[in-house]
Design a protein around this motif. Sequence first.
Motif: not given
Length: 360
Positions: A1-12
């Motif tokens: 299964m391919s995985i595409r992560i696009s512009q994922i961001d996170k701030t705590y």
Amino acid sequence: MSIRISQIDKTYGATRALEPIDLDIRDGELIGLLGPSGSGKTTLLRIVAGLEQADGGTIHFGEREVTQVHVRERRIGFVFQHYALFRHMSVFENVAFGLRALPRRQRPSNSDIRTRVMQLLEMVRLSAFAERFPAQLSGGQQQRVALARALALKPDVLLLDEPFGALDAKVRQELRRWLRHLHEELGFTSLFVTHDQEEALELSDRVVVMSNGRVEQIATPDTLYREPANRFVFEFLGEVNRLEGDVANGRLTCGNASVSVPGVEPGRRELLLRPHEVHLAEHAIPAAHLPITVAAIVPVGAEVRLELEADWLEEPWLASVSHAEFERLGITRGRRLFALPSRLHGFDAAGAQNVALPVG
Ligand code: ADP
Ligand code: MG
């Protein structure tokens, strides 16, 4: 299964854990996420798993967008450093757990569960331990059970967060081989987190080097090592020798030492090189006049590690040479020789310059 992560961001709160991240993982790839503590590796893994919600961006598994899909619906297996086994259950029941917990309509029959679990235990060579309890196994064996348990539901994607982090060096080495082997045999896609350079370089098809919530470089282990994209990657991936001097007309000069550095911009420069990129000779060559004194000699396994001093060096260089080279040169402490770099690496605003020198 391919995985595409696009512009994922996170701030705590005030912590920017992930800058917008893009990452394409091919079907069947084994990807290592490598970086110092706090660089965002676990956050990214948990977002891919669906255990954590990103602030923005999307995740696709194959054609299917899973950004809002619940962790249980993602067909993922996990292995964590401290994802303890159920202590009151046998090894067999630990591996069977996920299958028994399926809704009745999907749940295999008891005899099918038995077959599947024994197959998995066979794969991790623990069939003889099926009736034992976790406390009766070594740490390495427990992580093999955790691997079998993670694979019981035939996940498309296996996620591992520092899975071997708590184990000693020899067991880690063995478990790496297990993971490689299972990965090749079963063909799942995996993403594993480590802060151990050697582990990442040894296991991964490609490594994602992270720092401060950013991706510094995505490349095969070989490319990372030979053509690091920036200073951070170079310094994080191994031991570093430094050479600082003035560059003019393609040559760097530092006291009575000088070396040819074609293509490097004139001015004050710091160049870096690895211990194995330092060769030694009795004479200088036109491309390199770098007189050194051997200050210490440490034989380690297949190589001899040398500490080299010179008054043109701020701090000693390390060199690793073969025993054959060591003997051929008759190296002793206090011996004066010439260093011949096979490569020099420079990093500045314009990017990376990796200079190869004609050293035999
Ligand atoms: P790594 O796995 O590379 O060590 P993490 O993804 O765990 O890094 O953490 C990245 C940054 O986000 C760190 O500064 C960490 O302190 C912060 N962080 C992670 N999880 C949380 C959380 N639940 N709450 C607040 N800050 C967090
Ligand atoms: Mg972590």
